[in-house]
Design an enzyme around this catalytic site. Sequence first.
Site, PDB file in Angstrom:
ATOM      1  N   LYS A  39       6.784  -1.887   3.526  1.00  0.00           N
ATOM      2  CA  LYS A  39       5.543  -1.647   5.083  1.00  0.00           C
ATOM      3  C   LYS A  39       4.820  -1.795   3.668  1.00  0.00           C
ATOM      4  O   LYS A  39       4.031  -2.077   2.826  1.00  0.00           O
ATOM      5  CB  LYS A  39       5.602  -0.286   5.202  1.00  0.00           C
ATOM      6  N   GLY A  44       5.003   2.192  -2.543  1.00  0.00           N
ATOM      7  CA  GLY A  44       6.509   2.041  -3.559  1.00  0.00           C
ATOM      8  C   GLY A  44       5.996   0.489  -3.232  1.00  0.00           C
ATOM      9  O   GLY A  44       6.237  -0.255  -4.483  1.00  0.00           O
ATOM     10  N   CYS A  45       5.979   0.140  -2.679  1.00  0.00           N
ATOM     11  CA  CYS A  45       5.598  -1.375  -2.018  1.00  0.00           C
ATOM     12  C   CYS A  45       4.349  -2.421  -2.676  1.00  0.00           C
ATOM     13  O   CYS A  45       4.440  -3.229  -3.014  1.00  0.00           O
ATOM     14  CB  CYS A  45       5.679  -1.730  -0.600  1.00  0.00           C
ATOM     15  N   THR A  46       3.574  -1.606  -2.631  1.00  0.00           N
ATOM     16  CA  THR A  46       2.785  -1.962  -3.561  1.00  0.00           C
ATOM     17  C   THR A  46       2.844  -2.560  -5.270  1.00  0.00           C
ATOM     18  O   THR A  46       2.290  -2.832  -6.271  1.00  0.00           O
ATOM     19  CB  THR A  46       1.159  -0.492  -2.736  1.00  0.00           C
ATOM     20  N   ALA A  49       4.442  -4.878  -5.152  1.00  0.00           N
ATOM     21  CA  ALA A  49       3.807  -6.355  -5.376  1.00  0.00           C
ATOM     22  C   ALA A  49       3.132  -6.686  -6.387  1.00  0.00           C
ATOM     23  O   ALA A  49       2.796  -7.601  -7.171  1.00  0.00           O
ATOM     24  CB  ALA A  49       3.211  -6.498  -3.803  1.00  0.00           C
TER      25      ALA A  49
END
Length: 149
Positions: A39, A44-46, A49
């Site tokens: 998401k 975690g995704c930030t 990325a």
Amino acid sequence: MSLEVGKAAPDFESKDQNGNPVKLSDFRGKKVVLYFYPKDNTPGCTAQACNLRDNYEALQKAGYVVLGVSSDSQKSHQKFIEKQNLPFSLIADEDLTVHKAYGTWVEKSMYGRKHMGTARTTFIIDEKGILEEIIEKVDTKAHTNQILK
């Protein structure tokens, strides 16, 4: 997961954050980091990325094109790219076609409840479209090291 290192990576056609068509076969002759994440704008995704962003030059020098994939919308991807200043494209896989081709749409469990979601997985694809590596235990804060090791 039914995909195997040494076999052809499934080709796909989808749209990026700007609605432009993206096909894996368009990247023949280049190595591709195809990473699936759950998401936009989550911790975690930030972290993942931003790790790829901060090491983007090293990835490019090693010959890699980076493509992120999640089930978020193009608009969500645009906001994520703007907010985090991401230099690579994000694929809006709202219909889950790419997820299903790569086996990353899976049953997950959170607080004892089962739901479907994205398995955070990265596929390293060589210049000929062959799977070179599948990273299933992604270290979100040191992901580039896992790719370039």
